[in-house]
Design a protein around this motif. Structure first.
Motif, PDB file in Angstrom:
ATOM      1  N   SER A 196     -36.877 -16.251 -28.908  1.00 10.69           N
ATOM      2  CA  SER A 196     -37.820 -16.649 -27.865  1.00 10.69           C
ATOM      3  C   SER A 196     -38.931 -17.544 -28.394  1.00 10.69           C
ATOM      4  CB  SER A 196     -38.431 -15.406 -27.208  1.00 10.69           C
ATOM      5  OG  SER A 196     -39.154 -14.635 -28.157  1.00 10.69           O
ATOM      6  N   THR A 197     -39.224 -17.459 -29.675  1.00 11.62           N
ATOM      7  CA  THR A 197     -40.278 -18.300 -30.257  1.00 11.62           C
ATOM      8  C   THR A 197     -39.729 -19.495 -31.023  1.00 11.62           C
ATOM      9  OG1 THR A 197     -40.355 -16.927 -32.260  1.00 11.62           O
ATOM     10  CG2 THR A 197     -41.845 -16.344 -30.448  1.00 11.62           C
ATOM     11  N   ARG A 198     -38.438 -19.513 -31.291  1.00 12.87           N
ATOM     12  CA  ARG A 198     -37.868 -20.583 -32.119  1.00 12.87           C
ATOM     13  C   ARG A 198     -36.890 -21.488 -31.370  1.00 12.87           C
ATOM     14  NH1 ARG A 198     -39.802 -20.494 -36.788  1.00 12.87           N
ATOM     15  NH2 ARG A 198     -40.623 -18.595 -37.762  1.00 12.87           N
ATOM     16  N   ILE A 199     -36.306 -20.998 -30.292  1.00 17.07           N
ATOM     17  CA  ILE A 199     -35.292 -21.768 -29.580  1.00 17.07           C
ATOM     18  C   ILE A 199     -35.771 -22.008 -28.151  1.00 17.07           C
ATOM     19  CG2 ILE A 199     -32.842 -21.955 -29.027  1.00 17.07           C
ATOM     20  CD1 ILE A 199     -33.524 -21.596 -32.041  1.00 17.07           C
ATOM     21  N   HIS A 200     -35.808 -23.277 -27.749  1.00 15.00           N
ATOM     22  CA  HIS A 200     -36.320 -23.630 -26.430  1.00 15.00           C
ATOM     23  C   HIS A 200     -35.373 -24.629 -25.764  1.00 15.00           C
ATOM     24  CE1 HIS A 200     -39.753 -22.474 -28.996  1.00 15.00           C
ATOM     25  NE2 HIS A 200     -40.178 -21.866 -27.911  1.00 15.00           N
ATOM     26  N   ARG A 201     -35.451 -24.694 -24.446  1.00 16.90           N
ATOM     27  CA  ARG A 201     -34.620 -25.662 -23.721  1.00 16.90           C
ATOM     28  C   ARG A 201     -35.383 -26.218 -22.530  1.00 16.90           C
ATOM     29  NH1 ARG A 201     -29.798 -22.063 -20.948  1.00 16.90           N
ATOM     30  NH2 ARG A 201     -31.103 -20.392 -20.085  1.00 16.90           N
ATOM     31  N   ASN A 202     -34.999 -27.411 -22.144  1.00 14.52           N
ATOM     32  CA  ASN A 202     -35.518 -28.057 -20.946  1.00 14.52           C
ATOM     33  C   ASN A 202     -34.323 -28.709 -20.260  1.00 14.52           C
ATOM     34  OD1 ASN A 202     -36.590 -30.007 -19.101  1.00 14.52           O
ATOM     35  ND2 ASN A 202     -38.568 -29.859 -20.134  1.00 14.52           N
ATOM     36  N   THR A 203     -33.790 -28.039 -19.250  1.00 14.92           N
ATOM     37  CA  THR A 203     -32.602 -28.536 -18.555  1.00 14.92           C
ATOM     38  C   THR A 203     -32.839 -28.695 -17.057  1.00 14.92           C
ATOM     39  OG1 THR A 203     -31.748 -26.275 -18.315  1.00 14.92           O
ATOM     40  CG2 THR A 203     -31.049 -27.524 -20.261  1.00 14.92           C
ATOM     41  N   GLU A 204     -34.092 -28.573 -16.620  1.00 10.04           N
ATOM     42  CA  GLU A 204     -34.395 -28.662 -15.189  1.00 10.04           C
ATOM     43  C   GLU A 204     -35.309 -29.824 -14.832  1.00 10.04           C
ATOM     44  OE1 GLU A 204     -33.127 -26.887 -12.773  1.00 10.04           O
ATOM     45  OE2 GLU A 204     -31.893 -25.715 -14.146  1.00 10.04           O
ATOM     46  N   GLN A 205     -35.988 -30.389 -15.823  1.00 10.89           N
ATOM     47  CA  GLN A 205     -37.040 -31.352 -15.501  1.00 10.89           C
ATOM     48  C   GLN A 205     -36.529 -32.767 -15.288  1.00 10.89           C
ATOM     49  OE1 GLN A 205     -40.361 -31.091 -18.174  1.00 10.89           O
ATOM     50  NE2 GLN A 205     -41.316 -32.972 -17.444  1.00 10.89           N
ATOM     51  N   LEU A 206     -35.589 -33.216 -16.118  1.00 12.82           N
ATOM     52  CA  LEU A 206     -35.137 -34.608 -16.054  1.00 12.82           C
ATOM     53  C   LEU A 206     -33.977 -34.760 -15.076  1.00 12.82           C
ATOM     54  CD1 LEU A 206     -35.187 -35.403 -19.876  1.00 12.82           C
ATOM     55  CD2 LEU A 206     -36.872 -36.100 -18.171  1.00 12.82           C
ATOM     56  N   SER A 207     -33.895 -35.930 -14.453  1.00 11.33           N
ATOM     57  CA  SER A 207     -32.820 -36.193 -13.497  1.00 11.33           C
ATOM     58  C   SER A 207     -32.142 -37.539 -13.729  1.00 11.33           C
ATOM     59  CB  SER A 207     -33.363 -36.133 -12.060  1.00 11.33           C
ATOM     60  OG  SER A 207     -34.408 -37.085 -11.878  1.00 11.33           O
ATOM     61  N   GLY A 208     -32.495 -38.227 -14.794  1.00 11.85           N
ATOM     62  CA  GLY A 208     -31.930 -39.544 -15.066  1.00 11.85           C
ATOM     63  C   GLY A 208     -30.564 -39.474 -15.725  1.00 11.85           C
ATOM     64  N   GLU A 209     -29.924 -40.623 -15.821  1.00 10.33           N
ATOM     65  CA  GLU A 209     -28.612 -40.725 -16.450  1.00 10.33           C
ATOM     66  C   GLU A 209     -28.738 -40.603 -17.975  1.00 10.33           C
ATOM     67  OE1 GLU A 209     -25.565 -40.142 -16.927  1.00 10.33           O
ATOM     68  OE2 GLU A 209     -24.835 -41.226 -15.156  1.00 10.33           O
ATOM     69  N   HIS A 210     -27.594 -40.435 -18.614  1.00  4.45           N
ATOM     70  CA  HIS A 210     -27.477 -40.098 -20.040  1.00  4.45           C
ATOM     71  C   HIS A 210     -28.420 -40.907 -20.934  1.00  4.45           C
ATOM     72  CE1 HIS A 210     -25.228 -38.530 -23.491  1.00  4.45           C
ATOM     73  NE2 HIS A 210     -25.198 -39.744 -23.978  1.00  4.45           N
ATOM     74  N   ASN A 211     -28.350 -42.230 -20.867  1.00  2.00           N
ATOM     75  CA  ASN A 211     -29.198 -43.073 -21.703  1.00  2.00           C
ATOM     76  C   ASN A 211     -30.506 -43.454 -21.027  1.00  2.00           C
ATOM     77  OD1 ASN A 211     -27.576 -43.268 -24.042  1.00  2.00           O
ATOM     78  ND2 ASN A 211     -26.279 -44.791 -23.065  1.00  2.00           N
ATOM     79  N   ASP A 212     -30.522 -43.425 -19.690  1.00  2.00           N
ATOM     80  CA  ASP A 212     -31.708 -43.868 -18.972  1.00  2.00           C
ATOM     81  C   ASP A 212     -32.919 -42.992 -19.255  1.00  2.00           C
ATOM     82  OD1 ASP A 212     -30.138 -45.836 -17.918  1.00  2.00           O
ATOM     83  OD2 ASP A 212     -29.917 -44.914 -15.931  1.00  2.00           O
ATOM     84  N   ILE A 213     -32.690 -41.721 -19.554  1.00  2.00           N
ATOM     85  CA  ILE A 213     -33.839 -40.835 -19.786  1.00  2.00           C
ATOM     86  C   ILE A 213     -34.682 -41.306 -20.968  1.00  2.00           C
ATOM     87  CG2 ILE A 213     -32.662 -38.836 -18.792  1.00  2.00           C
ATOM     88  CD1 ILE A 213     -32.375 -37.801 -21.732  1.00  2.00           C
TER      89      ILE A 213
END
Length: 277
Positions: A242-259
């Motif tokens: 919980s303190t070492r591994i994090h994710r962000n999979t909800e915030q971005l909506s752009g295409e693979h390279n566009d982000i």
């Protein structure tokens, strides 16, 4: 201030074994800041460090830290046979660039170091995430040439991986046309690519923190790739996950390279890096 086309190997004229460093301003900060290193994607066969100058400049401005972007040798787009450059060669080049950056004394025009070689933040996009996870997880049973030296391990504080490829068999189950397009050229033609799945590699250094980023709008690499790596890292870190591994999979909506072109991605990276500074 930028320093371009710095050779990181003995092959000083090879453009694919050079790196750029983008500074946050026209002076070297004091005390020396950490270094951010971005390993680009491109399916092991395309892209160049010059294509990521906007991202590097935006990151340098946002964080106040210099940003290095290395090239690495690429697999030919249409290799005539199996006797061509392929994995783990790309990751070996990336590792060589990282080792070089831990020992480099700085550009001759400055005459001294321009970053702290003991504090690195690493980023990998797409296949660049596979390279970093092949190096900083224990792939020695498959690719012993990717073992990082202790000095590099000590320097790495956090690893940020976006739109990553981690499990090739899982990827091919959704995108079977990727086999002929880039997987077989980069890894050889075989029934299964399970040995190269970084979601099976053991942990090397529990001190390193990881952030997994994935855009909801990515149609080239699907979310199960990032989910699999996130779960694997959590299992490896046990009670410290919980303190070492994090994710962000909800915030971005752009295409693979566009982000990589937008400031929203830069803001996510900046906040994660500066959280401990």
């Amino acid at each position: 201030m930028e320093f371009l086309d710095i050779p990181y190997s003995a092959y000083t004229t090879d453009a694919q074994r050079q790196l750029d460093i983008h500074m946050p301003g026209d002076a070297v900060p004091n005390p020396l800041p950490p270094l951010i290193v971005f390993i680009h994607g491109g399916a092991w066969r395309t892209e160049d460090k010059g294509e990521h100058r906007k991202l590097a400049r935006d990151l340098a401005t946002a964080t106040g830290f210099p940003v290095a972007v290395p090239n690495y040798r690429l697999t030919p787009r249409d290799p005539p046979d199996d006797n061509h450059f392929r994995h783990p060669g790309h990751a070996e080049d990336a590792l060589q660039a990282l080792i070089f950056l831990t020992t480099w004394k700085g550009p001759s025009a400055v005459g001294r170091p321009i970053y702290d070689p003991n504090r690195f933040y690493l980023m990998g996009h797409s296949c660049g995430a596979h390279m970093l996870s092949s190096i900083f997880l224990d792939s020695s049973s498959v690719t012993p040439t990717l073992a990082p030296p202790p000095s590099l391990l000590r320097a790495v504080q956090k690893i940020i991986m976006s739109e990553g490829i981690y499990d090739l068999d899982l990827l091919l189950s959704t995108f079977p046309n990727y086999r002929d397009w880039f997987v077989a050229p980069a890894f050889g033609r075989r029934e299964s690519y399970a040995p190269f799945s970084t979601t099976t590699y053991p942990l090397i250094d529990k001190r390193i923190k990881w952030l997994i980023i994935h855009s909801k709008g990515d149609t080239l690499v699907d979310l199960p790739q990032s989910d699999a790596m996130y779960q694997h890292l959590c299992e490896l870190n046990g009670g410290d996950a919980s303190t070492r591994i994090h994710r962000n999979t909800e915030q971005l909506s752009g295409e693979h390279n566009d982000i990589l072109l937008g400031l929203e991605f830069v803001e996510i990276v900046k906040n994660y890096i500066l959280d401990d500074e």
